[in-house]
Enzyme design. Structure first.
Site, PDB file in Angstrom:
ATOM      1  N   GLY A  31       0.835  -1.197   0.000  1.00 23.99           N
ATOM      2  CA  GLY A  31       0.000   0.000   0.000  1.00 23.99           C
ATOM      3  C   GLY A  31       0.867   1.243   0.000  1.00 23.99           C
ATOM      4  O   GLY A  31       1.894   1.297   0.671  1.00 23.99           O
ATOM      5  N   GLY A  67      -0.791   4.456   0.093  1.00 23.46           N
ATOM      6  CA  GLY A  67      -1.637   5.577   0.478  1.00 23.46           C
ATOM      7  C   GLY A  67      -0.880   6.373   1.535  1.00 23.46           C
ATOM      8  O   GLY A  67       0.338   6.256   1.663  1.00 23.46           O
ATOM      9  N   GLY A  72       1.109   3.985   3.810  1.00 25.69           N
ATOM     10  CA  GLY A  72       2.133   3.212   3.122  1.00 25.69           C
ATOM     11  C   GLY A  72       3.264   4.085   2.607  1.00 25.69           C
ATOM     12  O   GLY A  72       4.450   3.791   2.817  1.00 25.69           O
ATOM     13  N   HIS A  90     -21.380   8.208   5.501  1.00 25.63           N
ATOM     14  CA  HIS A  90     -21.119   9.646   5.420  1.00 25.63           C
ATOM     15  C   HIS A  90     -22.397  10.365   5.009  1.00 25.63           C
ATOM     16  O   HIS A  90     -23.030   9.994   4.023  1.00 25.63           O
ATOM     17  CB  HIS A  90     -20.015   9.898   4.397  1.00 25.63           C
ATOM     18  CG  HIS A  90     -19.413  11.260   4.515  1.00 25.63           C
ATOM     19  ND1 HIS A  90     -20.122  12.400   4.247  1.00 25.63           N
ATOM     20  CD2 HIS A  90     -18.180  11.659   4.887  1.00 25.63           C
ATOM     21  CE1 HIS A  90     -19.328  13.444   4.455  1.00 25.63           C
ATOM     22  NE2 HIS A  90     -18.151  13.026   4.836  1.00 25.63           N
ATOM     23  N   SER A  96     -17.589  16.851   0.426  1.00 25.76           N
ATOM     24  CA  SER A  96     -16.870  16.934   1.705  1.00 25.76           C
ATOM     25  C   SER A  96     -17.722  17.453   2.858  1.00 25.76           C
ATOM     26  O   SER A  96     -18.523  18.372   2.709  1.00 25.76           O
ATOM     27  CB  SER A  96     -15.673  17.847   1.552  1.00 25.76           C
ATOM     28  OG  SER A  96     -15.149  18.138   2.820  1.00 25.76           O
ATOM     29  N   ARG A  99     -20.828  12.428  12.007  1.00 22.76           N
ATOM     30  CA  ARG A  99     -21.386  11.825  10.802  1.00 22.76           C
ATOM     31  C   ARG A  99     -22.501  10.826  11.062  1.00 22.76           C
ATOM     32  O   ARG A  99     -23.492  10.801  10.342  1.00 22.76           O
ATOM     33  CB  ARG A  99     -20.276  11.111  10.061  1.00 22.76           C
ATOM     34  CG  ARG A  99     -19.316  12.092   9.511  1.00 22.76           C
ATOM     35  CD  ARG A  99     -18.144  11.433   8.881  1.00 22.76           C
ATOM     36  NE  ARG A  99     -17.329  12.490   8.297  1.00 22.76           N
ATOM     37  CZ  ARG A  99     -16.159  12.298   7.733  1.00 22.76           C
ATOM     38  NH1 ARG A  99     -15.650  11.078   7.691  1.00 22.76           N
ATOM     39  NH2 ARG A  99     -15.497  13.293   7.229  1.00 22.76           N
ATOM     40  N   GLU A 103      -6.269   3.024   7.514  1.00 22.00           N
ATOM     41  CA  GLU A 103      -7.658   2.561   7.588  1.00 22.00           C
ATOM     42  C   GLU A 103      -7.732   1.040   7.765  1.00 22.00           C
ATOM     43  O   GLU A 103      -8.725   0.512   8.267  1.00 22.00           O
ATOM     44  CB  GLU A 103      -8.417   2.999   6.326  1.00 22.00           C
ATOM     45  CG  GLU A 103      -9.916   2.768   6.424  1.00 22.00           C
ATOM     46  CD  GLU A 103     -10.720   3.396   5.287  1.00 22.00           C
ATOM     47  OE1 GLU A 103     -10.224   4.317   4.606  1.00 22.00           O
ATOM     48  OE2 GLU A 103     -11.872   2.961   5.103  1.00 22.00           O
ATOM     49  N   ARG A 106     -15.665   7.486  13.205  1.00 23.18           N
ATOM     50  CA  ARG A 106     -14.499   8.349  13.019  1.00 23.18           C
ATOM     51  C   ARG A 106     -14.942   9.787  12.794  1.00 23.18           C
ATOM     52  O   ARG A 106     -15.878  10.046  12.039  1.00 23.18           O
ATOM     53  CB  ARG A 106     -13.686   7.879  11.812  1.00 23.18           C
ATOM     54  CG  ARG A 106     -12.539   8.795  11.476  1.00 23.18           C
ATOM     55  CD  ARG A 106     -11.691   8.278  10.353  1.00 23.18           C
ATOM     56  NE  ARG A 106     -12.334   8.313   9.056  1.00 23.18           N
ATOM     57  CZ  ARG A 106     -12.473   9.407   8.312  1.00 23.18           C
ATOM     58  NH1 ARG A 106     -12.035  10.566   8.742  1.00 23.18           N
ATOM     59  NH2 ARG A 106     -13.063   9.341   7.134  1.00 23.18           N
ATOM     60  N   LEU A 132      -6.853  11.017   7.691  1.00 25.38           N
ATOM     61  CA  LEU A 132      -5.587  11.474   7.119  1.00 25.38           C
ATOM     62  C   LEU A 132      -4.580  11.620   8.252  1.00 25.38           C
ATOM     63  O   LEU A 132      -3.415  11.233   8.133  1.00 25.38           O
ATOM     64  CB  LEU A 132      -5.790  12.804   6.390  1.00 25.38           C
ATOM     65  CG  LEU A 132      -6.796  12.771   5.236  1.00 25.38           C
ATOM     66  CD1 LEU A 132      -6.869  14.136   4.541  1.00 25.38           C
ATOM     67  CD2 LEU A 132      -6.432  11.704   4.221  1.00 25.38           C
TER      68      LEU A 132
END
Ligand SMILES: Cc1cc2nc3c(=O)[nH]c(=O)nc-3n(C[C@H](O)[C@H](O)[C@H](O)COP(=O)(O)OP(=O)(O)OC[C@H]3O[C@@H](n4cnc5c(N)ncnc54)[C@H](O)[C@@H]3O)c2cc1C
Ligand code: SF4
Ligand code: FES
Lengths: 647, 252
Positions: free
Chosen positions: A41, A43, A46, A267, A285, A338, A432, A442, A448
Site C-alpha cells: 500500500g 496511500g 504506506g 457519510h 466533503s 457523521r 484505515e 471516526r 488522514l
C-alpha cells in the site's frame, strides 16, 4: 483475555508514548542495511512509512495495485486533516483533540492509541509543510483552519477541497526520493495474494503481477499492511473502485485477528444514487457543513410536489423548511458527527420528507452566499461545486445541493496492539486497514491524521523495536524456502479454481447483489432478524458465486475480471463476519445502530456494562465459526459519558 | 436534471498486448441513461461483453472522482472527451446524442506505450519525478509549520500547479508528445514555496533531462495541452520552468 495483549506502556496517558520511545530497542545503522521491510500500500500510511523506513536505513519493498503509488485512494480525500496546533487560539489542545476523538468514537477506541495520535498530530502538519504541501493560508502568510463535525474548535488544515491529494503527493515525493536513492524498490500494478509465515512470523508476501499474471514471492523481516478500508463490500461506496479488503482478509485467514468489522461509517453528504447503472458514490466533503444548512420541507405535500417536479426548493418559504439538525441538536447544529447526521437524514426520508428520488435532503448555501459573497464560497469549495455540477447538471450556487448518506469508511480492521503489530508477530497494520483509533465512529479529518501518524511517527519507532531482535535472521531466498513454495502453490490453485468456474454471471452482478444484502441488513440501521438473514443470504450467494462466476480471458495476462473476482470472493466472506459482529453487539454505538437499542427520542443506546470492549475475531477454518476474543476498554484519562450534541 | 435514455455505438480500440497491432471494434450499447457517467456506460458495454463470453475492454480507472488521474481515454479525438476541466470519469452521457458513434482510443505517445486496449504505461511520469520532484527533507526534521510564513498569492499559485493529477492528457494532446506541462506543474509548485525554492534550479534541470531521455518531444508553444488539461494547469507554469532551467544553466 490472555490471548490479546495490547502492550500499552505504563504511566499516565500523556507520558506513555515518551516512556515507550525512551525505553525501546534500536537497531544500529550497519544492521539496518541487512533488514528488509515490505510495505503493502502506498496511500498515506504506506507512502509515509516506506519513505521513513528507507530514510532510516532499512531496505524497503513497496507495493500497490495502481500504475503509480500516487494514485492510492488517499488521493481522493477532500476536506482536511486535524491537528491540535491551536493556531486560531480557540482553546484547542492535545487533550481536547484526544477527548473529541474518543467521544466521537463513542468510547470504543483504545485510549492510549488515541492520545498518541493527538500528540503527534502537530508534527504531521510541520512535516507536510516541509514537504511542500500547499495548505490554505491567510493574507498574513500563516496557515488557515476550518471546522469539522464533532468539534467546537477550528482545527482542520486543508488544501482547497484536495487535502488528501496534496498530503499524498507530499508523502509520495518523499517516497520518490528514496526510490531514486535505491532504498525503496517499488512494485506497481502488483496485488498481494497472500501472506507468508515462517516459524510463526510474517516473513513475506506472494503477489500477482497484474500485467503478466505472474505469481511472485517476496521476503522481508517484517511486513506492513497499509491497504486501506473494506467499504466496497457494499458495492456502492465513496471508495475507489479498486479499494478492497483482500490483503487484511488473507492475513486474517493466516491468523491476524480482525477487530470490530461491523463498525462502518456512513457519510451524510454524498451525491444521491441516480439509477441502476451507478458504479460508485461521490462524496461532497463534510467541510461543506461549515457553510451549508441541511433541510427538508416540513410539509409532506411540499416534499411530494418537489419529488414530482412541480415545485422547486427555492420556492419553499423559510417557514416551511425544517432545518432538522439545527432543530434537534442546537449546540452542534449542522456540525454533529457523521453517524448522527446520517441517521437524521434517513429518519426524515423514511418519514416521507425526502426530496429528489425520495432518498435525498438539501444542503443549502444561500445564507452563506448572502453573508460572505459567492467568491468566498468559491474560494473554499470551488472544485466541489464544479464536481457536483458536472455530475448532477445543476448549479449549486443557485439551487441547493441534494445529498444522501453513503458508505464511506471502515473503523474496523486488523486488530493491532499499541505497537500496531497484529496477532501475527512481524505483521504490522496501519491506516484505515487497522482498527485502533476511531472506535465506533471516526470524526472528519481524522483518517488522514491517523494514516500519517502511523506512517511518519509511530511505525518508524515500533517496527524498530521488533527488528532489533531480528538482526540474526539472514535474508531468505523464497525459491528454496518451503513456506514460500507452498504459499505460491496455494495461490496458483486458488486462481485456477476461480478461472475454472466458467459460469454465466459477471463478477459485478454478483458484487451488486452482495451490496444490496449488506446495505439492507448491515447498513445504517440493523436488527437481529436482518443480521441473521444477511448471514444466510451471504452464505447462499457465496455458494452461487463459486458455481456461477464467469471470468473471460486468461490468468496469465492482464485480466480485470480476475482481479475483481479475487476481491469479491473475499468480500463474500468478510460480509458475513461483519453481520456476525453486528449481531453480537447488542447495543447502538457510533456507526453501529441496532434498532432494538435506542432511546425514546431515537438516539443511540450504548450499553457500556456489557459491550465496552473491542471484539477481535479469530479465524478457525472455512467451515467452522470464528472465535471472539475481547479486549476490555479502560478509560483512565477520560470520563465516559453519553454522547450529547444537543447542548 | 431531466435524464433520458439513448442508444449509441462505441468504436473502441482493442489491442491484446504491447506486441499486437491493434484494431477498432464497434459495439452497440443501448438504454444508456444520460445521467450515467461515461465509465458507467463502459461498464454496461463490458457487462454485455462478459455475458456473451468475450473479454471486456480493459481501461484504467480507480477513484471515479476526477482526482487519481488513472482514467485516460481519447474520446472523439479529444483527451478526456467533449467537456472541459474534467478527466474521463467525470464525463457524463448527457454530452452525447441518441444514435451517435463514439470513438474511444488510448493515449498515443511514444512516452506511453499501450499495454492492453485503452491501458497505457505511464511510469515515465514517475521516473521524471524520481529525478527531483521532491524537497530533500527527512521525516522528523521539520520546523513548526508556521515558522516560515508564505505569501498567500504564491501559496495559491503553488496549489494551482500542485492540482495536476498526472493523467497524461497534456502529452496525449500535444502533437510533439511533450510532457512539459506536467513537468512545469511540479517544478512550479515546489519553486513557488520557500521550502522548495532552494532546490528549484537543480530540480528543473534534472527533471527536464530525464523527460528528454524518455522520448517525450519538445514544446512548440501551441497551448493545446492547457486546453485539454482536466485541472486547468496554466501555460504560465512552463514560463516559470524555463526561468528555473535558465538559472540552472547559468549556474553551471
Ligand atoms: C472521497 C473520500 C474523501 C475523504 N476525505 C477525507 C478527509 O477529508 N479527511 C480525512 O481525514 N479522511 C478522509 N477520507 C478517508 C481517508 O481518505 C482514508 O481513510 C485514508 O486515505 C486511507 O489511507 P490508507 O493509507 O490507509 O489507505 P489507502 O489510501 O486506501 O491506500 C491503500 C493502498 O493499498 C494498496 N492496496 C490495497 N490492496 C492491495 C493489495 N491487495 N495488494 C497490493 N496493494 C494493495 C493500494 O494500491 C493503495 O496504495 C476520505 C475518504 C474518501 C473515500
Ligand atoms: S498537467 Fe494536466 S493534463 Fe498534464 S498530467 Fe497534469 S493534470 Fe493531466
Ligand atoms: S478515475 Fe480517478 S481521475 Fe478518473
Amino acid at each position: 483475555m490472555a490471548v490479546l495483549n495490547s502492550k500499552v506502556p505504563e504511566g499516565p496517558v500523556h507520558l506513555k508514548w515518551s516512556n515507550y520511545k525512551e525505553n525501546q530497542n534500536l537497531v544500529n545503522p550497519a544492521n539496518k542495511r541487512k533488514l528488509d521491510i515490505i510495505v503493502v500500500g502506498t496511500g498515506l500510511i504506506g507512502a509515509s512509512a516506506a519513505a521513513s523506513f528507507a530514510e532510516m536505513g532499512f531496505k524497503v519493498k513497496a507495493f500497490c495495485y495502481q500504475d503509480s503509488p500516487r494514485r492510492a485512494h488517499s488521493i481522493a480525500a477532500q476536506g482536511g486533516i486535524n491537528a491540535a496546533k491551536n493556531y486560531p487560539n480557540d482553546g484547542d489542545s492535545i487533550y481536547r483533540l484526544f477527548y473529541d476523538t474518543v467521544k466521537g468514537g463513542d468510547y470504543r477506541a483504545r485510549e492510549s492509541n488515541v492520545y498518541r495520535l493527538a500528540e503527534v498530530s502537530n508534527e504531521i502538519i510541520d512535516q507536510a509543510v516541509a514537504n511542500g504541501v500547499p495548505f490554505a493560508r491567510d493574507y498574513g502568510g500563516y496557515l488557515a483552519n476550518r471546522s469539522f463535525g464533532g468539534a467546537l474548535v477550528s482545527r482542520t488544515f486543508y488544501a482547497r477541497g484536495q487535502t488528501g491529494q496534496q498530503l499524498l503527493l507530499g508523502a509520495y515525493s518523499g517516497l520518490n526520493r528514496q526510490i531514486a536513492l535505491g532504498n525503496v524498490t517499488m512494485y506497481n500494478r502488483s496485488e498481494m495474494m497472500d501472506l507468508v509465515i515462517v516459524d510463526g512470523r510474517a516473513r513475506g508476501i506472494v503477489t500477482r503481477d497484474m500485467l503478466t499474471g505472474k505469481i511472485e514471492s517476496h521476503f522481508a523481516h517484517a511486513v506492513v499492511l497499509g491497504t486501506g478500508g473494506y467499504g466496497n463490500v457494499f458495492f456502492l461506496s465513496t471508495n475507489a473502485m479498486g479499494s478492497n479488503g483482500s490483503a487484511v482478509w488473507k492475513a486474517y485467514k493466516k491468523g491476524a485477528f480482525f477487530a470490530d468489522p461491523a463498525f462502518v461509517q456512513i457519510h451524510p453528504t454524498c451525491i444521491p444514487v441516480h439509477g441502476d447503472a451507478q458504479s460508485k458514490l461521490t462524496l461532497m466533503s463534510e467541510s461543506l457543513r461549515n457553510d451549508g444548512r441541511i433541510w427538508v420541507p416540513n410539509k409532506l405535500e411540499d416534499a411530494a410536489a418537489i419529488r414530482e417536479g412541480k415545485l422547486k426548493p427555492t420556492q419553499i418559504d423559510e417557514k416551511d423548511r425544517d432545518y432538522y439538525l439545527e432543530r434537534r441538536y442546537p449546540a452542534f447544529g449542522n456540525l454533529v458527527p457523521r453517524d448522527v447526521a446520517s441517521r437524521a437524514a434517513k429518519e426524515r426520508c423514511d418519514a416521507g420528507f425526502g426530496v429528489g428520488t425520495g432518498q435525498a435532503v438539501y444542503l443549502d448555501f444561500k445564507a452563506s452566499i448572502e453573508r460572505l459573497g459567492q467568491h468566498v464560497i468559491e474560494d473554499r469549495y470551488g472544485n466541489l461545486f464544479l464536481m457536483y455540477e458536472k455530475i448532477v447538471d445543476e448549479n449549486p450556487y443557485k439551487t441547493p445541493m441534494m445529498i444522501y448518506p453513503a458508505i464511506h469508511y471502515t473503523m474496523g480492521g486488523t486488530w493491532v496492539d499499541y505497537e500496531l503489530q497484529s496477532t501475527i508477530p512481524g505483521l504490522f497494520v496501519g491506516g484505515e486497514a487497522n482498527f485502533s483509533d476511531h472506535g465506533a465512529n471516526r470524526l472528519g479529518a481524522s483518517a488522514l491524521m491517523q494514516g500519517l501518524a502511523d506512517g511518519y511517527f509511530v511505525l518508524p519507532y515500533t517496527i524498530q523495536s521488533y527488528l532489533a531482535d531480528q538482526i540474526t535472521i539472514a535474508r531468505m531466498n523464497p525459491a528454496d524456502t518451503p513456506e514460500f513454495k507452498k504459499a505460491e502453490d496455494e495461490v496458483n490453485t486458488y486462481i485456477n479454481k476461480l478461472m475454472n468456474v466458467k459460469g454465466t454471471e459477471s463478477v459485478d452482478s454478483l458484487h451488486k447483489r452482495l451490496g444490496k444484502i449488506m446495505w439492507e441488513h448491515v447498513g445504517m440501521a440493523r436488527n437481529k432478524e436482518g443480521l441473521e438473514k444477511a448471514i444466510t443470504l451471504i452464505k447462499e450467494l457465496r455458494k452461487e458465486f463459486w458455481e456461477k462466476v464467469r471470468i473471460p480471458g486468461k490468468a496469465e495476462s492482464l485480466n480485470v475480471e480476475l482481479e475483481k473476482a479475487n476481491r469479491v470472493a473475499d468480500f463474500l466472506e468478510l460480509g458475513e463476519l461483519m453481520a456476525r459482529d453486528g449481531l453480537l453487539r447488542k447495543e447502538s454505538c457510533g456507526g453501529h445502530f441496532r434498532e432494538e437499542y435506542q432511546t425514546e427520542e431515537g438516539e443511540a443506546l450504548r450499553r457500556d456494562d456489557e459491550f465496552m470492549f473491542v471484539g477481535a475475531w479469530e479465524y478457525t477454518g472455512p467451515d467452522s465459526e470464528p472465535i471472539l476474543h475481547k479486549e476490555e476498554l479502560k478509560y483512565e484519562a477520560i470520563e465516559v459519558k453519553v454522547r450529547n450534541y444537543k447542548k | 436534471m431531466s435524464e433520458k435514455s439513448i442508444n449509441i455505438k462505441v468504436k473502441v480500440w482493442r489491442q491484446s498486448d504491447a506486441k499486437d497491432k491493434g484494431r477498432f471494434e464497434t459495439y452497440d450499447v443501448s438504454n444508456v441513461s444520460t445521467g450515467s457517467s461515461f465509465l458507467e456506460m463502459m461498464d454496461a458495454m463490458n457487462e454485455d461483453l462478459v455475458n456473451s463470453g468475450k473479454e471486456p475492454v480493459a481501461f484504467d480507472h480507480d477513484c471515479r472522482e476526477g482526482i487519481c488521474g488513472m482514467c485516460s481515454m481519447y474520446i472523439n479525438g479529444r483527451a478526456h472527451g467533449p467537456d472541459t476541466l474534467i478527466p474521463t470519469c467525470q464525463l457524463h452521457m448527457r454530452k452525447f446524442t441518441d444514435g451517435q458513434t463514439i470513438t474511444v482510443e488510448p493515449w498515443r505517445s511514444k512516452g506511453f506505450p499501450v499495454i492492453k486496449d485503452l491501458i497505457v504505461d505511464r511510469t515515465a511520469f514517475d521516473k521524471i519525478l524520481h529525478a527531483g520532484g521532491f524537497i530533500s527533507i527527512n521525516t522528523g526534521n521539520a520546523p513548526d509549520a508556521n515558522a516560515i510564513p508564505v505569501n498567500k498569492v504564491d501559496s495559491d499559485l503553488a496549489m494551482d500547479a500542485a492540482a495536476c493529477i498526472g493523467c497524461g492528457a497534456c502529452v496525449a494532446t500535444c502533437k510533439n508528445s511533450s510532457a512539459l506541462l506536467f513537468v512545469s506543474a511540479k517544478v512550479s509548485h515546489l519553486a513557488l514555496l520557500p521550502q522548495g525554492k532552494i532546490e528549484a534550479a537543480r530540480r528543473a534541470k534534472a527533471m527536464v533531462a530525464v523527460m528528454d531521455d524518455l522520448g517525450f518531444g519538445s514544446c512548440s508553444n501551441t497551448g493545446a495541452c492547457e486546453m485539454e488539461c482536466p485541472k486547468g494547469i496554466s501555460l504560465s507554469n512552463i514560463a516559470r520552468l524555463n526561468r528555473e532551467y535558465l538559472v540552472a544553466n547559468v549556474v553551471d
